[in-house]
Design an enzyme around this catalytic site. Structure first.
Site, short mmCIF file in Angstrom:
data_model
loop_
_atom_site.label_atom_id
_atom_site.label_comp_id
_atom_site.label_asym_id
_atom_site.label_seq_id
_atom_site.Cartn_x
_atom_site.Cartn_y
_atom_site.Cartn_z
N CYS A 1 0.85 -1.19 0.00
CA CYS A 1 0.00 0.00 0.00
C CYS A 1 0.89 1.25 0.00
O CYS A 1 2.10 1.15 0.17
CB CYS A 1 -0.94 0.01 1.21
N ASP B 1 11.47 -27.54 16.41
CA ASP B 1 10.11 -27.08 16.67
C ASP B 1 9.25 -28.33 16.85
O ASP B 1 9.52 -29.36 16.22
CB ASP B 1 9.60 -26.25 15.49
#
Length: 886
Positions: free
Chosen positions: A76, A567
Site C-alpha cells: 500500500c 520445533d
C-alpha cells in the site's frame, strides 16, 4: 480510527481486514499481508512505531550521486512512506523518492557516507526487499583456477553486481545484480573483456547442454588421440636412439613429428596463455606454454652445434597435458550429471483439455489454470491440484520414498512425478521456473555455485601461485647455474635409482631441465577444483535423497553444531493433531455444545490445533454458528462474538491469566479448582488442553494431541549418538512439552515460547553453547531459521520454505535431518581431503623438481593426475553410507 502497525495506514476497526491482540492491546490491519507480518514478529513490527521522526536532512559533502532500486513487498502507499522515512534517517542520504506504483526508490546520497549495501540493509530492516536479478553464464576458455579468479574479480568489480561466483568445475558464472544499474549484456561484455567467452545465458535447454558437454568431451578425446600417435612414435624412437642404436636423421624426424603436437594440438593452450598475458595475468596454460614452446624451439640448436635436444620433452609435456584435460573433462562430466538428470526428469509435453478435447502441447505452452489429463504410466507435466480421479503417484524423484502415494481430488500433484494406475485431471498451479522441479534445480545449482569458507584461503593462494611458480622456475635455473656442484652432487646420489637422471649433461642444460620441470609440475587446478567438485557430487546425492543444500557454507558450519533445536508441531510430531477429550465444566452444556462453540470460533484460525477442533466438529456433523469480530490473541488463542451466546474464547491455559482477553485487564476469568486439575491431568498425558470460555466463564476443556512421527525416536537417538545435543521448542506449557520430549528422547525443553520469542531463545542458546541448528517447518519458524547458524526447513512436497533455510528437507521425517548431517560431514571431509592432496602434491613435487630429481615429462604427467585425482576423490563420495542405519 486506528493505525496499521506495519504500514502506518489509518484503518477503521469495524472494516479492518484483520486484527490481533498483543500485550493486551488491539491492533488492526489494512490487509491480511500486514496482519501476517505482524503475527510473525509483533515486537519487531512495533519498533518502527516507537519513533516516527519527520523527514530529516543529513549533512553531506555536496557531491551526491543517485541510486535507483526496485522494491519487493510494498502492499500500500503507506509502505512507501515507511521506506522513505527509514532511508531518510540514514546518515549521508540527501533525499528519497519512493514510487509505489513502479515499486522503485530513488536515493540521492553522499558516496562517502552511504552506498548501495547500506541502502539494501536499511530497506530490509524496514521489512522489505530489494529486488535483484540472477543470471547464469556458461563460460568458455577457462583452463584453471586462476582463470576463474580473474573472471570472478572482474564481475564483482562491475557496477551493479551484488555478487558473482565462478565455478571452474561446472564452467559457470552465477551473477546476482541490480537490474536498474546493469544488465546481462553488460556483464557478458565484462567476461569477454577479461579474455573469455560466454556461450549461453540463463534459460538454456536440456538438449543443448547435453550436446555442449558431449562436444567438449569428444574434442578433448580427438586432440588426445591425434597427439598420442606421434608422441608414442617419438618415445619409442628416443629409447631406441639412446639405448640401442642411433637413428639417422633422428632430430629431423622428431622436429617434424613434434611440430603438430606442440603448435596445432596445443594451440588452444597457447591461445589461452596469450589471452592471460595480454590481460597481465598468469594461469596454468602460461606454465605449459613456457614449458613446451621454448624447449621445442631451443631443440633446433642441435642442427647448428652439439647440444641436448628438448623437443622430446616439449611434445611429451603437451601430450600429458592433453591427457590430463581429457580425463578432467570426463570426470567433470560425471560430477555434473546431477543437473542433467534433474533436467531429464521433466515432462516434454502435456495433454491439455481445451473445449472438452485433449490437445498435446509442448510443456512450455502450459499455463496456470490449464486442465491437464494424465494417464497411467505418464509423468505429471507440472505442479497442480487434482480435480478429478484417484491414483497412486510415484514421488520418489521428489521425496526419495520408493512407495507410491495415494492421491485423490483436492490433493496436490508434483510435476515430473509418475502417475501409476489411474486417470487424473489436474489443474496447473505452477509452471516454468515456479515449479517444484525448477526450484530443486535452482537450489542444486546455487549450492554448486556457492563457496565454502575454507575455499577463500585456497582462492587467495591460487591467485598468487602461478606468478610464484614462474619466479621459482627462474630462481631454480639461476641457482643451478650459480651453484652447479651442489645440485650435481644431489642428482649423482640419486642416479643409481632414478633412470631419467643424466649426470653427463652440462650445467646449463640441467638447469633448464629443472626449471621447466618446476613450471609444468605445479598444479593450481587441483586447488581450484577441491571445493566445487565435492559440492557438485554432495548436492547431487542430497537431491536424490530429498535433501536440498542451499549453500556450501552450511556444509562447513554444520560439522561444528553443538545443539539442534526442533520445533514441536509438524517437526517432531506429524502436525495433524486430533481431538482426544472433551471435558464439560458447566451445567447446561454438553460435549457437542462445547465442541460446536469452539469450532465456530476456530473456523477463522490458521493454527493446526484450531483445524483439529473444526475437523472434529465436522466429523460429528455439527452445524457451526455464525461469528463476527474474530481476533487472534498471539500465543494464547482466539476469540469471536457469537450471536445469542456472546464472547467466546478458545485457547491455552494462558487465556485464564488476568489481562489475557481482548479487552485487557477487565477480561479476567474465574478459575475453578476442577479446571486446574483437569488441565494438569491432560497435560501430563502429553495433550494440549484448550479451554473454552463463554462470557468469562470456563465452560469446558478440549484436549488435542498430536502423534509423534514414526521415526522421531530413532532420529533423536541417532543424533545423540553423534554427540549432538537436542532441544525441543514449543508454545505448549512445560508439563506437556516434557511429556512429549520424554517420549521422543529429548532431554531439554524450551516451553511456552511465543512466536516473537523464538529468535531470542535461539540467540540465548548460541551464547550458551555456541553453534546451533534449528529444524522447523520453514514458514512459521522463518525468523528463527534465519537466526540459527544452520536453518533446516522440513516439509513435504511443495510445502517448503526454501528462502528461510540453509538446508531444505523435502520429506517430512526426522531421519532426513540425520542423513543431511551425515552428508554434510562426508562432503566437508572430501573437501578437506582434496585440499590436503593438492597441497601435499605441490609441496612435495615442486622442491623435487627444483632439485632435478623429477623429469619434466614425469612432472607434467603427475600434474595431470593431481587434478583428476581431486575429481575422482569427490566422486568417491557416492560410496559413503549416509543412511540413518548405516
Amino acid at each position: 480510527m486506528a493505525r496499521d502497525p506495519i504500514c502506518a495506514m489509518d484503518v477503521v476497526p469495524e472494516s479492518a481486514a484483520g486484527s490481533s491482540v498483543y500485550k493486551g492491546e488491539n491492533y488492526y490491519f489494512c490487509s491480511l499481508n500486514c496482519k501476517k507480518r505482524f503475527d510473525a514478529d509483533p515486537a519487531g513490527a512495533l519498533k518502527p512505531l516507537e519513533e516516527r521522526p519527520p523527514k530529516t536532512s543529513h549533512k553531506t559533502s555536496g557531491k551526491n550521486i543517485s541510486l535507483t532500486l526496485s522494491i519487493e513487498g510494498m502492499t500500500c502507499a503507506s509502505c512507501a512512506r515507511t521506506i522513505e522515512v527509514a532511508l531518510s534517517k540514514a546518515e549521508g542520504v540527501a533525499s528519497v523518492r519512493v514510487n509505489f506504483a513502479a515499486e522503485k526508490v530513488a536515493i540521492d546520497f553522499d558516496p562517502q557516507l552511504f552506498d548501495e549495501a547500506k541502502a539494501r540493509e536499511v530497506i530490509e530492516v524496514a521489512g522489505y526487499r530489494v529486488a535483484s536479478k540472477k543470471v547464469v553464464f556458461n563460460i568458455t576458455g577457462m583452463t584453471c583456477a586462476s582463470c576463474a579468479n580473474t573472471i570472478e574479480k572482474a564481475l564483482n568489480a562491475a557496477k551493479g553486481v551484488l555478487g558473482a561466483v565462478v565455478n571452474l568445475a561446472t564452467e559457470r558464472a552465477t551473477i546476482e545484480f541490480n537490474e536498474t544499474l546493469t544488465n546481462a549484456t553488460t556483464l557478458e561484455a565484462v567476461v569477454e573483456a577479461s579474455g573469455y567467452g560466454v556461450v549461453k545465458k540463463d534459460g538454456e535447454v536440456e538438449q543443448e547442454v547435453k550436446e555442449d558437454d558431449l562436444g567438449r568431451f569428444h574434442r578433448a578425446k580427438r586432440r588426445l588421440i591425434f597427439a598420442l600417435v606421434p608422441a608414442t612414435i617419438i618415445m619409442v624412437m628416443m629409447m631406441v636412439h639412446f639405448m640401442v642404436v642411433q637413428i639417422p636423421y633422428y632430430n629431423v624426424i622428431i622436429a617434424i613429428l613434434g611440430f603438430p603436437i606442440v603448435f596445432i594440438l596445443g594451440m588452444e593452450t597457447h591461445r589461452s596463455s596469450l589471452k592471460a598475458l595480454r590481460h597481465r595475468r598468469a594461469n596454468m596454460d602460461v606454465l605449459i606454454s613456457i614449458g613446451s614452446v621454448p624447449p621445442y624451439l631451443m631443440g633446433f640448436a642441435v642442427f647448428i652445434f652439439p647440444a641436448a635436444s628438448f623437443m622430446e620433452m616439449a611434445t611429451t609435456i603437451i601430450t600429458f597435458h592433453l591427457l590430463g584435460k581429457y580425463l578432467e573433462t570426463k570426470a567433470k562430466g560425471r560430477a555434473s550429471e546431477a543437473i542433467k538428470k534433474l533436467l531429464e526428469l521433466g515432462a516434454k509435453t502435456a495433454r491439455v483439455l481445451v473445449d472438452g478435447r485433449e490437445r498435446e502441447v509442448p510443456i512450455e505452452e502450459v499455463l496456470v489454470g490449464d486442465i491437464l489429463v494424465v494417464r497411467p504410466g505418464e509423468k505429471v507435466p507440472t505442479d497442480g491440484v487434482i480435480i478429478e480421479g484417484t491414483s497412486a503417484i510415484d514421488e520418489s524423484m521428489a521425496t526419495g520414498e520408493s512407495m507410491p502415494v495415494k492421491k485423490k481430488a483436492g490433493m496436490e500433484a508434483i510435476g515430473a512425478t509418475i502417475n501409476q494406475n489411474g486417470l487424473l485431471r489436474i489443474r496447473a498451479t505452477k509452471v516454468g521456473s515456479d515449479t517444484f522441479l525448477s526450484q530443486v534445480i535452482k537450489m542444486v545449482e546455487e549450492c554448486q555455485g556457492s563457496k565454502v569458507p575454507i575455499q577463500e584461503f585456497a582462492d587467495r593462494v591460487t591467485a598468487y601461485m602461478v606468478p610464484a611458480v614462474l619466479i621459482t622456475s627462474l630462481t631454480t635455473i639461476a641457482a643451478w647455474i650459480i651453484f652447479p656442484n651442489f645440485f650435481i652432487s644431489i642428482i649423482t646420489w640419486a642416479d643409481p635409482f632414478l633412470p631419467w637422471i643424466n649426470t653427463e649433461l652440462g650445467a646449463v642444460t640441467l638447469a633448464l631441465y629443472a626449471g621447466v620441470a618446476v613450471l609444468v609440475i605445479s598444479c593450481p587446478c587441483a586447488l581450484g577444483l577441491g571445493t566445487p567438485t565435492a559440492l557438485m557430487v554432495g548436492s547431487a546425492i542430497g537431491a536424490e535423497n530429498g535433501i536440498l543444500i542451499r549453500n556450501g557454507e552450511a556444509i562447513q558450519t554444520i560439522k561444528d553444531v553443538h545443539t539442534i533445536v526442533f520445533d514441536k508441531t509438524g517437526t517432531i510430531t506429524k502436525g495433524r493433531p486430533e481431538v482426544t477429550d472433551i471435558v464439560v465444566l458447566s451445567d447446561g452444556y454438553k460435549e457437542d455444545d462445547i465442541l460446536c462453540l469452539a469450532a465456530s470460533v476456530e473456523v477463522g484460525s490458521e493454527h493446526p490445533l484450531g483445524w483439529a477442533i473444526v475437523k472434529a466438529a465436522s466429523e460429528r456433523t455439527l452445524e457451526l454458528k455464525a461469528q463476527r469480530g474474530f481476533t487472534a490473541i498471539i500465543g494464547k488463542g482466539v476469540s469471536a462474538t457469537i450471536d445469542e451466546v456472546g464472547e467466546v474464547m478458545v485457547g491455552t491455559a494462558k487465556l485464564l491469566e488476568e489481562g489475557s482477553g481482548p479487552t485487557g485487564a477487565d477480561s479476567s476469568t474465574t478459575i475453578e479448582e476442577s479446571t486446574i486439575e483437569n488441565i494438569t491431568r491432560l497435560e501430563d498425558e502429553a495433550k494440549t488442553a484448550m479451554v473454552v470460555i463463554v462470557e468469562k466463564e470456563v465452560v469446558g476443556i478440549i484436549a488435542v494431541a498430536d502423534t509423534l512421527k514414526d521415526d522421531s525416536v530413532e532420529a533423536i537417538l541417532a543424533l545423540e549418538g553423534m554427540g549432538i545435543k537436542t532441544v525441543m521448542m514449543t508454545g505448549d506449557n512445560l508439563r506437556t512439552g516434557r511429556a512429549i520430549a520424554n517420549k521422543v528422547g529429548i532431554g531439554r525443553v524450551l516451553a511456552e515460547v511465543l512466536p516473537e520469542d523464538k529468535v531470542a531463545e535461539i540467540r540465548r542458546l548460541q551464547s550458551e553453547v555456541g553453534i546451533v541448528a534449528m529444524v522447523g517447518d520453514g514458514i512459521n519458524d522463518a525468523p528463527a531459521l534465519k537466526q540459527a547458524n544452520v536453518g533446516i526447513a522440513i516439509g513435504t512436497g511443495t510445502d517448503i520454505a526454501i528462502e528461510s533455510s540453509d538446508i531444505t528437507l523435502i520429506r517430512g521425517d526426522l531421519s532426513s535431518v540425520v542423513v543431511a548431517i551425515k552428508l554434510s560431514h562426508a562432503t566437508f571431509k572430501k573437501i578437506k581431503e582434496n585440499y590436503f592432496w593438492a597441497w601435499f602434491y605441490n609441496g612435495v613435487a615442486i622442491p623435487l623438481a627444483a632439485l632435478g630429481l623429477l623429469h619434466a615429462m614425469i612432472g607434467v604427467g603427475a600434474m595431470a593426475f593431481s587434478s583428476v585425482n581431486v575429481i575422482w576423490n569427490s566422486l568417491r563420495l557416492r560410496r559413503v553410507k549416509i543412511g540413518i542405519h548405516k
